[in-house]
Design an enzyme around this catalytic site. Sequence first.
Site, PDB file in Angstrom:
ATOM      1  N   ILE A  66       0.871  25.429  28.428  1.00 57.31           N
ATOM      2  CA  ILE A  66       0.582  26.469  27.507  1.00 57.31           C
ATOM      3  C   ILE A  66       0.790  25.949  25.967  1.00 57.31           C
ATOM      4  O   ILE A  66       1.715  25.472  25.809  1.00 57.31           O
ATOM      5  CB  ILE A  66       1.742  27.675  27.863  1.00 57.31           C
ATOM      6  CG1 ILE A  66       1.601  28.203  29.254  1.00 57.31           C
ATOM      7  CG2 ILE A  66       1.452  28.909  26.959  1.00 57.31           C
ATOM      8  CD1 ILE A  66       2.761  29.121  29.835  1.00 57.31           C
ATOM      9  N   GLY A 113       3.828  20.511  20.314  1.00 57.78           N
ATOM     10  CA  GLY A 113       4.692  21.577  20.666  1.00 57.78           C
ATOM     11  C   GLY A 113       3.820  22.431  21.750  1.00 57.78           C
ATOM     12  O   GLY A 113       2.835  22.789  21.814  1.00 57.78           O
ATOM     13  N   SER A 114       4.830  22.696  22.779  1.00 52.99           N
ATOM     14  CA  SER A 114       3.677  23.697  23.822  1.00 52.99           C
ATOM     15  C   SER A 114       4.814  23.949  25.010  1.00 52.99           C
ATOM     16  O   SER A 114       6.299  23.872  24.799  1.00 52.99           O
ATOM     17  CB  SER A 114       2.682  22.720  24.632  1.00 52.99           C
ATOM     18  OG  SER A 114       1.897  23.743  25.472  1.00 52.99           O
ATOM     19  N   ARG A 115       4.573  24.418  26.261  1.00 55.76           N
ATOM     20  CA  ARG A 115       5.600  24.681  27.584  1.00 55.76           C
ATOM     21  C   ARG A 115       4.623  24.425  28.401  1.00 55.76           C
ATOM     22  O   ARG A 115       3.678  24.404  28.643  1.00 55.76           O
ATOM     23  CB  ARG A 115       5.761  26.177  27.450  1.00 55.76           C
ATOM     24  CG  ARG A 115       7.007  26.602  28.055  1.00 55.76           C
ATOM     25  CD  ARG A 115       6.854  28.253  28.037  1.00 55.76           C
ATOM     26  NE  ARG A 115       6.304  28.844  28.984  1.00 55.76           N
ATOM     27  CZ  ARG A 115       6.169  30.141  29.065  1.00 55.76           C
ATOM     28  NH1 ARG A 115       6.421  30.735  28.003  1.00 55.76           N
ATOM     29  NH2 ARG A 115       5.411  30.976  30.129  1.00 55.76           N
TER      30      ARG A 115
END
Length: 210
Positions: free
Chosen positions: A145, A175-177
Amino acid sequence: MARNPPLAAVLPFPVVDEAWRLALVPALLGAATLPVLPPVGLGLLALALGVLWFHRDPDRSTPDAEGAVVAPADGTVSVVREEGQRLRVGVFMNVTDVHVNRAPLAGEVREVRHRPGANRPAFSKESDRNEQVAIDFGEYELLVIAGWFARRIHPSVEPGDAVDRGERVGHVSFGSRADVIFPADVDESDLLVSEGDAVRAGETIVAERD
């Protein structure tokens, strides 16, 4: 850019291929600016090195314990919740974390889906509606994500690919998930982590299947 440019021999850490392309522009601008504006040139060269460092790709030692499910990303567990009959665990990747994603379990890729969406901070609840790439392994899914700044998700697998537990399946820039929708036979009693725990992709065991 070549897969292994000359700088790779002196760089003290391995990086993903995409890093060289992203670092090329600030590196060239920095080299051109350095003789006339040294502070600006040094800043641009530092930026290029920072891009390479962000995209570092260290080797990992994946545990061979039977039934182990490993973390898909480096970072902090930010989501643990049930979704219908399945359990979802998400790992938030901070800017200082390695952003290479790895398969939590061995399996065959059935589908890789891209879904456009918003770009909310990846640690917020609203990030579930963000742009994402889903790697569907049939019995489980890995969802990468995008965060508010990350706009580049790079899966490295295709439908039909067989992957081992802990194998690289892609990376994401800035940056993320990464969330795992666990197989149906995994529930909260099988989890070995909780929200706030730090994990390492391909190494930390997040759950154990019977």
